[in-house]
Write a protein that holds these residues in place. Structure first.
Motif, mmCIF file in Angstrom:
data_model
loop_
_atom_site.group_PDB
_atom_site.id
_atom_site.type_symbol
_atom_site.label_atom_id
_atom_site.label_comp_id
_atom_site.label_asym_id
_atom_site.label_seq_id
_atom_site.Cartn_x
_atom_site.Cartn_y
_atom_site.Cartn_z
ATOM 1 N N GLU A 171 0.840 -1.184 0.000
ATOM 2 C CA GLU A 171 0.000 0.000 0.000
ATOM 3 C C GLU A 171 0.884 1.246 0.000
ATOM 4 O OE1 GLU A 171 -3.574 0.704 2.808
ATOM 5 O OE2 GLU A 171 -1.776 1.352 3.884
ATOM 6 N N HIS B 227 0.684 -0.570 -10.728
ATOM 7 C CA HIS B 227 0.191 -1.952 -10.718
ATOM 8 C C HIS B 227 0.575 -2.573 -9.376
ATOM 9 C CE1 HIS B 227 -1.092 -5.803 -12.209
ATOM 10 N NE2 HIS B 227 0.073 -6.321 -11.868
ATOM 11 N N PHE B 228 -0.427 -2.823 -8.533
ATOM 12 C CA PHE B 228 -0.185 -3.385 -7.209
ATOM 13 C C PHE B 228 -0.049 -4.899 -7.341
ATOM 14 C CE2 PHE B 228 -2.198 0.688 -6.396
ATOM 15 C CZ PHE B 228 -1.313 1.224 -5.488
ATOM 16 N N THR B 229 1.101 -5.420 -6.912
ATOM 17 C CA THR B 229 1.445 -6.820 -7.171
ATOM 18 C C THR B 229 1.290 -7.737 -5.968
ATOM 19 O OG1 THR B 229 3.778 -6.384 -6.652
ATOM 20 C CG2 THR B 229 3.098 -6.162 -8.964
ATOM 21 N N GLY C 63 -2.318 -3.205 -0.500
ATOM 22 C CA GLY C 63 -2.250 -2.541 -1.792
ATOM 23 C C GLY C 63 -3.156 -1.338 -1.845
ATOM 24 N N THR D 170 -4.336 -4.123 -10.284
ATOM 25 C CA THR D 170 -3.869 -5.031 -9.246
ATOM 26 C C THR D 170 -3.892 -6.468 -9.751
ATOM 27 O OG1 THR D 170 -4.247 -5.811 -6.992
ATOM 28 C CG2 THR D 170 -6.189 -5.219 -8.245
ATOM 29 N N ARG E 185 -5.009 -8.735 -7.809
ATOM 30 C CA ARG E 185 -6.167 -9.292 -7.105
ATOM 31 C C ARG E 185 -7.398 -9.275 -7.993
ATOM 32 N NH1 ARG E 185 -6.312 -9.736 -1.128
ATOM 33 N NH2 ARG E 185 -8.447 -9.909 -1.749
ATOM 34 N N TYR F 152 -7.553 -3.938 1.212
ATOM 35 C CA TYR F 152 -6.952 -3.786 -0.117
ATOM 36 C C TYR F 152 -7.961 -3.093 -1.026
ATOM 37 C CZ TYR F 152 -3.584 -5.331 -3.719
ATOM 38 O OH TYR F 152 -2.612 -5.405 -4.684
#
Length: 91
Positions: A18, A39-41, A47, A65, A67, A74
């Motif tokens: 995050e 791009h949250f990995t 995140g 993401t 997800r 998140y």
């Protein structure tokens, strides 16, 4: 660093946690929602963008993401945005 404008030039930025903004008058500004992608990995529960300050702004970004579901920890954008905060041109 807080209280400043943080520019994200065109590109894809892979982030595994995050991003927290807790200092007043901080701006995260991309090149536009089709050009600056975060791009949250992290596949767990960390995140997104979170703020807890006044005057925090997010502008011109594309958020994605790994997800495929949402949880309380998140979120794309989360937190407490007080006076003078702006969320603009986010995809």
């Amino acid at each position: 660093h807080g209280g400043d404008t943080i520019y994200l030039p065109e590109g894809v930025y892979e982030v595994n946690r995050e991003l927290y903004f807790g200092v007043n008058n901080t701006v995260l500004k991309g090149a536009g929602c089709w050009y600056s992608q975060i791009h949250f990995t992290h596949s767990g529960s960390f995140g997104g963008l979170r703020a807890n300050a006044s005057g925090v702004s997010f502008k011109g970004l594309y958020l994605t993401t790994v997800r495929n579901s949402r949880s309380n920890a998140y979120n794309g954008i989360n937190g407490v945005f007080t006076s003078n905060s702006i969320i603009q041109d986010i995809w």
